[in-house]
Design a protein around this motif. Structure first.
Motif, PDB file in Angstrom:
ATOM      1  N   SER A 182      20.029  40.764  45.569  1.00  0.00           N
ATOM      2  CA  SER A 182      20.774  39.613  45.088  1.00  0.00           C
ATOM      3  C   SER A 182      19.927  38.773  44.149  1.00  0.00           C
ATOM      4  CB  SER A 182      21.221  38.755  46.276  1.00  0.00           C
ATOM      5  OG  SER A 182      21.788  37.553  45.836  1.00  0.00           O
ATOM      6  N   ASN A 183      20.544  38.320  43.053  1.00  0.00           N
ATOM      7  CA  ASN A 183      19.854  37.415  42.147  1.00  0.00           C
ATOM      8  C   ASN A 183      20.846  36.379  41.662  1.00  0.00           C
ATOM      9  OD1 ASN A 183      17.842  36.377  40.324  1.00  0.00           O
ATOM     10  ND2 ASN A 183      19.060  37.305  38.713  1.00  0.00           N
ATOM     11  N   THR A 184      20.640  35.103  41.990  1.00  0.00           N
ATOM     12  CA  THR A 184      21.572  34.067  41.597  1.00  0.00           C
ATOM     13  C   THR A 184      20.918  33.044  40.691  1.00  0.00           C
ATOM     14  OG1 THR A 184      21.059  32.852  43.631  1.00  0.00           O
ATOM     15  CG2 THR A 184      22.963  34.294  43.679  1.00  0.00           C
ATOM     16  N   LEU A 213      32.900  52.721  31.357  1.00  0.00           N
ATOM     17  CA  LEU A 213      33.066  53.337  32.668  1.00  0.00           C
ATOM     18  C   LEU A 213      34.343  52.882  33.348  1.00  0.00           C
ATOM     19  CD1 LEU A 213      29.574  53.340  34.473  1.00  0.00           C
ATOM     20  CD2 LEU A 213      31.093  55.292  34.154  1.00  0.00           C
ATOM     21  N   GLY A 214      34.740  51.637  33.088  1.00  0.00           N
ATOM     22  CA  GLY A 214      35.937  51.086  33.709  1.00  0.00           C
ATOM     23  C   GLY A 214      35.622  49.807  34.442  1.00  0.00           C
ATOM     24  N   SER A 215      36.554  49.381  35.273  1.00  0.00           N
ATOM     25  CA  SER A 215      36.381  48.129  36.007  1.00  0.00           C
ATOM     26  C   SER A 215      36.761  48.313  37.466  1.00  0.00           C
ATOM     27  CB  SER A 215      37.224  47.005  35.394  1.00  0.00           C
ATOM     28  OG  SER A 215      38.612  47.295  35.524  1.00  0.00           O
ATOM     29  N   GLN A 216      36.170  47.460  38.281  1.00  0.00           N
ATOM     30  CA  GLN A 216      36.433  47.449  39.719  1.00  0.00           C
ATOM     31  C   GLN A 216      36.395  46.003  40.197  1.00  0.00           C
ATOM     32  OE1 GLN A 216      36.612  49.951  42.668  1.00  0.00           O
ATOM     33  NE2 GLN A 216      37.788  50.698  40.920  1.00  0.00           N
ATOM     34  N   PRO A 217      37.152  45.667  41.240  1.00  0.00           N
ATOM     35  CA  PRO A 217      37.094  44.307  41.778  1.00  0.00           C
ATOM     36  C   PRO A 217      35.683  43.973  42.257  1.00  0.00           C
ATOM     37  CG  PRO A 217      39.010  45.476  42.644  1.00  0.00           C
ATOM     38  CD  PRO A 217      38.162  46.493  41.944  1.00  0.00           C
ATOM     39  N   ALA A 218      35.287  42.728  42.068  1.00  0.00           N
ATOM     40  CA  ALA A 218      33.984  42.249  42.542  1.00  0.00           C
ATOM     41  C   ALA A 218      34.206  41.308  43.716  1.00  0.00           C
ATOM     42  CB  ALA A 218      33.239  41.534  41.421  1.00  0.00           C
ATOM     43  N   THR A 219      33.255  41.273  44.622  1.00  0.00           N
ATOM     44  CA  THR A 219      33.378  40.418  45.799  1.00  0.00           C
ATOM     45  C   THR A 219      32.680  39.077  45.624  1.00  0.00           C
ATOM     46  OG1 THR A 219      31.457  41.508  46.784  1.00  0.00           O
ATOM     47  CG2 THR A 219      33.632  42.369  47.383  1.00  0.00           C
ATOM     48  N   GLY A 220      32.075  38.856  44.470  1.00  0.00           N
ATOM     49  CA  GLY A 220      31.400  37.592  44.221  1.00  0.00           C
ATOM     50  C   GLY A 220      31.093  37.419  42.752  1.00  0.00           C
ATOM     51  N   LEU A 221      30.628  36.226  42.387  1.00  0.00           N
ATOM     52  CA  LEU A 221      30.409  35.884  40.983  1.00  0.00           C
ATOM     53  C   LEU A 221      29.035  36.261  40.455  1.00  0.00           C
ATOM     54  CD1 LEU A 221      32.054  32.343  40.725  1.00  0.00           C
ATOM     55  CD2 LEU A 221      32.677  34.354  39.396  1.00  0.00           C
ATOM     56  N   TRP A 222      28.019  36.225  41.296  1.00  0.00           N
ATOM     57  CA  TRP A 222      26.650  36.426  40.823  1.00  0.00           C
ATOM     58  C   TRP A 222      25.890  37.371  41.741  1.00  0.00           C
ATOM     59  CZ3 TRP A 222      28.169  31.348  42.353  1.00  0.00           C
ATOM     60  CH2 TRP A 222      28.762  30.603  41.332  1.00  0.00           C
ATOM     61  N   GLY A 223      25.007  38.149  41.163  1.00  0.00           N
ATOM     62  CA  GLY A 223      24.116  38.989  41.947  1.00  0.00           C
ATOM     63  C   GLY A 223      24.424  40.462  41.864  1.00  0.00           C
ATOM     64  N   LYS A 255      24.145  42.527  44.075  1.00  0.00           N
ATOM     65  CA  LYS A 255      24.816  42.988  45.286  1.00  0.00           C
ATOM     66  C   LYS A 255      26.327  43.086  45.074  1.00  0.00           C
ATOM     67  CE  LYS A 255      25.191  38.344  47.325  1.00  0.00           C
ATOM     68  NZ  LYS A 255      24.791  37.475  48.465  1.00  0.00           N
ATOM     69  N   HIS A 256      26.836  42.385  44.057  1.00  0.00           N
ATOM     70  CA  HIS A 256      28.275  42.448  43.775  1.00  0.00           C
ATOM     71  C   HIS A 256      28.623  43.446  42.668  1.00  0.00           C
ATOM     72  CE1 HIS A 256      28.951  39.186  46.512  1.00  0.00           C
ATOM     73  NE2 HIS A 256      28.226  38.342  45.805  1.00  0.00           N
ATOM     74  N   THR A 257      27.620  44.035  42.024  1.00  0.00           N
ATOM     75  CA  THR A 257      27.885  45.038  40.989  1.00  0.00           C
ATOM     76  C   THR A 257      27.501  46.449  41.424  1.00  0.00           C
ATOM     77  OG1 THR A 257      25.703  44.725  39.940  1.00  0.00           O
ATOM     78  CG2 THR A 257      27.525  43.353  39.138  1.00  0.00           C
ATOM     79  N   ARG A 258      26.588  46.568  42.401  1.00  0.00           N
ATOM     80  CA  ARG A 258      26.051  47.878  42.765  1.00  0.00           C
ATOM     81  C   ARG A 258      27.124  48.847  43.262  1.00  0.00           C
ATOM     82  NH1 ARG A 258      23.730  51.154  43.703  1.00  0.00           N
ATOM     83  NH2 ARG A 258      24.222  51.588  41.553  1.00  0.00           N
ATOM     84  N   LEU A 259      27.916  48.454  44.259  1.00  0.00           N
ATOM     85  CA  LEU A 259      28.929  49.358  44.801  1.00  0.00           C
ATOM     86  C   LEU A 259      30.018  49.684  43.777  1.00  0.00           C
ATOM     87  CD1 LEU A 259      29.304  48.159  48.529  1.00  0.00           C
ATOM     88  CD2 LEU A 259      28.108  50.162  47.632  1.00  0.00           C
ATOM     89  N   PRO A 260      30.521  48.688  43.018  1.00  0.00           N
ATOM     90  CA  PRO A 260      31.489  49.027  41.970  1.00  0.00           C
ATOM     91  C   PRO A 260      30.935  50.017  40.952  1.00  0.00           C
ATOM     92  CG  PRO A 260      31.592  46.691  42.418  1.00  0.00           C
ATOM     93  CD  PRO A 260      30.410  47.217  43.182  1.00  0.00           C
ATOM     94  N   VAL A 261      29.659  49.856  40.559  1.00  0.00           N
ATOM     95  CA  VAL A 261      29.049  50.794  39.612  1.00  0.00           C
ATOM     96  C   VAL A 261      28.949  52.180  40.228  1.00  0.00           C
ATOM     97  CG1 VAL A 261      26.900  51.401  38.422  1.00  0.00           C
ATOM     98  CG2 VAL A 261      27.811  49.080  38.237  1.00  0.00           C
ATOM     99  N   ASP A 262      28.535  52.259  41.489  1.00  0.00           N
ATOM    100  CA  ASP A 262      28.461  53.552  42.168  1.00  0.00           C
ATOM    101  C   ASP A 262      29.820  54.250  42.161  1.00  0.00           C
ATOM    102  OD1 ASP A 262      25.772  53.542  42.773  1.00  0.00           O
ATOM    103  OD2 ASP A 262      26.025  52.810  44.823  1.00  0.00           O
ATOM    104  N   HIS A 263      30.863  53.491  42.444  1.00  0.00           N
ATOM    105  CA  HIS A 263      32.218  54.063  42.465  1.00  0.00           C
ATOM    106  C   HIS A 263      32.631  54.561  41.091  1.00  0.00           C
ATOM    107  CE1 HIS A 263      36.473  54.559  43.445  1.00  0.00           C
ATOM    108  NE2 HIS A 263      36.739  53.887  42.344  1.00  0.00           N
TER     109      HIS A 263
END
Length: 220
Positions: free
Chosen positions: A15-17, A50-60, A62-70
């Motif tokens: 996480s980085n905020t 690559l496309g887009s995926q819902p994010a669970t938060g605004l910053w960090g 930790k909110h981009t890693r799983l969407p990128v993996d998918h």
């Protein structure tokens, strides 16, 4: 397979905020051709979307890693006759413009700088740049009013340069908001609402992010 996305060693989310963080100025990836300043904008990059995926938060991250993996997983399993769309991604003082150049009927998307909350070079897929965008006209009752948009660059250096470009745009936006607030004497109104909008850009290298994760796990 037409889509090849290289991976840096597997890692857990970090996480980085903070805004604009770069703790190692001696890293080879911070060469002059990678650094971008406000004077260099607008600047364009030819990327694959690559496309887009819902994010669970605004910053960090930790909110981009799983969407990128998918998104990477989906891209790797595309049929042989399908490829990721090529786009011209332009970073300007106003935000990010994405223009599809794959088909004759080109499409375009604009994300104003005040709707982009976070940008980062992925620490696992180091050629991938990801950003979190607040949906337009979103309902506050929505569970995830933010989306992660991800792009594959030609090289790791290009992904880093794109990240620096967005950081420069953030820097200019922050300056303009501060000037508007000072001009209005901090009297509130729309200018005060704008200053409350937060954004973050992670300029750490993937190695630095991984090191932070390792140190956090050791301390724990």
């Amino acid at each position: 397979m037409s889509t090849k996305i290289s991976s840096n060693a597997a890692a857990n989310p970090a996480s980085n905020t903070t805004t604009t963080t770069n703790s190692n100025n001696n890293n080879n990836n911070d060469s002059p051709d990678v650094q971008v300043t406000v004077k260099d904008l607008p600047i364009s990059f030819k990327v694959k979307y690559l496309g887009s995926q819902p994010a669970t938060g605004l910053w960090g991250i930790k909110h981009t890693r799983l969407p990128v993996d998918h998104l990477v997983s989906v891209a790797k399993n595309l049929p042989p006759n399908r490829i990721l769309p090529f786009c011209n991604l332009t970073v300007s003082l106003d935000g990010v413009k994405i223009e599809s150049i794959t088909s004759k009927l080109s499409s375009m998307s604009n994300f104003t700088i005040d709707t982009i909350s976070y940008g980062v070079q992925d620490l696992v897929y180091t050629r991938v740049f990801a950003m979190i965008v607040v949906k337009e006209n979103y309902n506050l009752k929505e569970k995830n009013p933010f989306d992660v948009h991800a792009f594959v660059c030609d090289s790791r250096a290009m992904a880093r340069k794109l990240t620096f470009a967005l950081a420069a745009s953030f820097q200019d936006y922050s300056k303009r908001v501060k000037e508007a607030e000072e001009h209005n004497g901090g009297a509130g109104g729309d200018s005060e609402k704008v200053t409350r909008k937060k954004f973050a850009i992670d300029l750490r290298t993937p190695e630095e992010m991984q090191l932070d994760i390792t140190e956090q796990e050791t301390e724990a």
